[in-house]
Write an enzyme that holds these catalytic residues in place. Sequence first.
Site, mmCIF file in Angstrom:
data_model
loop_
_atom_site.group_PDB
_atom_site.id
_atom_site.type_symbol
_atom_site.label_atom_id
_atom_site.label_comp_id
_atom_site.label_asym_id
_atom_site.label_seq_id
_atom_site.Cartn_x
_atom_site.Cartn_y
_atom_site.Cartn_z
ATOM 1 N N GLY A 10 1.049 -1.301 -0.116
ATOM 2 C CA GLY A 10 -0.001 0.078 0.119
ATOM 3 C C GLY A 10 0.856 1.213 0.162
ATOM 4 O O GLY A 10 2.166 1.164 -0.019
ATOM 5 N N SER A 75 -5.440 -2.106 5.597
ATOM 6 C CA SER A 75 -6.644 -1.702 5.600
ATOM 7 C C SER A 75 -6.866 -0.988 4.368
ATOM 8 O O SER A 75 -6.157 -0.062 3.932
ATOM 9 C CB SER A 75 -6.911 -0.859 6.817
ATOM 10 N N TYR A 145 -15.094 1.993 9.090
ATOM 11 C CA TYR A 145 -13.468 1.996 9.130
ATOM 12 C C TYR A 145 -13.322 2.867 10.575
ATOM 13 O O TYR A 145 -12.405 2.045 11.102
ATOM 14 C CB TYR A 145 -13.351 3.209 8.300
ATOM 15 N N TYR A 159 -4.301 -6.167 24.800
ATOM 16 C CA TYR A 159 -2.906 -7.097 25.041
ATOM 17 C C TYR A 159 -2.029 -6.623 25.689
ATOM 18 O O TYR A 159 -1.122 -7.374 26.158
ATOM 19 C CB TYR A 159 -2.768 -7.498 23.344
#
Length: 310
Positions: A10, A75, A145, A159
């Site tokens: 990207g 994404s 999004y 996490y």
Amino acid sequence: MKALITGTAGFLGSHLSDRLIKEGAQVVGMDNLITGNINNIDHLLPLKEFTFYHHDVTKFVHVPGDLDAILHFASPASPIDYLQMPIQTLKVGSLGTHNLLGLAKAKGAKFMIASTSEVYGDPLVHPQPEEYWGNVNPIGPRGVYDEAKRFQEAMTMAYHTYHGVDIRIVRIFNTYGPRMRTNDGRALPAFFSQAIEGRDITVFGDGSQTRSFCYVDDLIEGIYRLLQSDYTLPVNIGNPVEISIKQAAEEIVSLTGSDSKIIYMDLPKDDPKIRQPDITKAKEILGWEPKIDRAEGLKRTYEYFKKVLS
Ligand code: UDP
């Protein structure tokens, strides 16, 4: 250092791959190429420092050997992309992030996510500091999004607190430069393509909505500094110089010397009216601020679009 970069083909992922290789890293690039373009990494494919996996990170991710860092930049990122691919957009931010966090935990790797100014939605606080929680419509067209990215931040933080994964969260504001897709639908690539090809310049609404555009090299420098830092809370990276979309269109018409005329079309639903990063944190923590002004950045971007559209 060995790093996995998702979205390597990207716009940002390819520049980031270049930068890490320049810094001496081994890069494993991963992309399913739904919006990425393999041409962006053609020059990396022959390098022994670079390995490419054509893979969708919403499926189980396996990378053999050690990994020191995972940078999740995959994404769809343009409003027309996530209108056309709403489910993939939600999945890559949620399931993809979960898979990659699992991998980071297993490998003991640092984990960076490409978050976004879209977490602030159509902001009611201006400029936007990291402490602002945002104004997002979860079921609007941009919700797929915005909410995926907000979930991504929440999951990454969980996490960190629960599993001790070392995390970095960069909130990226509007960025431009070489390797943006000519047809990606975002304002600057659209205006450049229209100006170069002599088509009408499509300003949405009356063009009074604002954005603050950062040249890609500045953005990558900010991201690299954040990666090197030990700061685990979100950091805005963007250029605080704010302009109206009408002004951006006029500047591109003038730079390209185009005969194209500006036309006004309907403003898309939930289009943020204003946007400007507060970059106090980036300045204080990373010693970073943008260096490339818009005149220079637009000139470099014009050179790129002229080349790819000729
Ligand atoms: N925009 C426009 N014409 C276009 C594409 C976008 O006027 O052809 C406007 C859009 O409505 C928004 C701004 O430019 O107000 C920036 O849009 P972009 O898609 O680049 O990114 P966003 O910041 O909205 O995610």
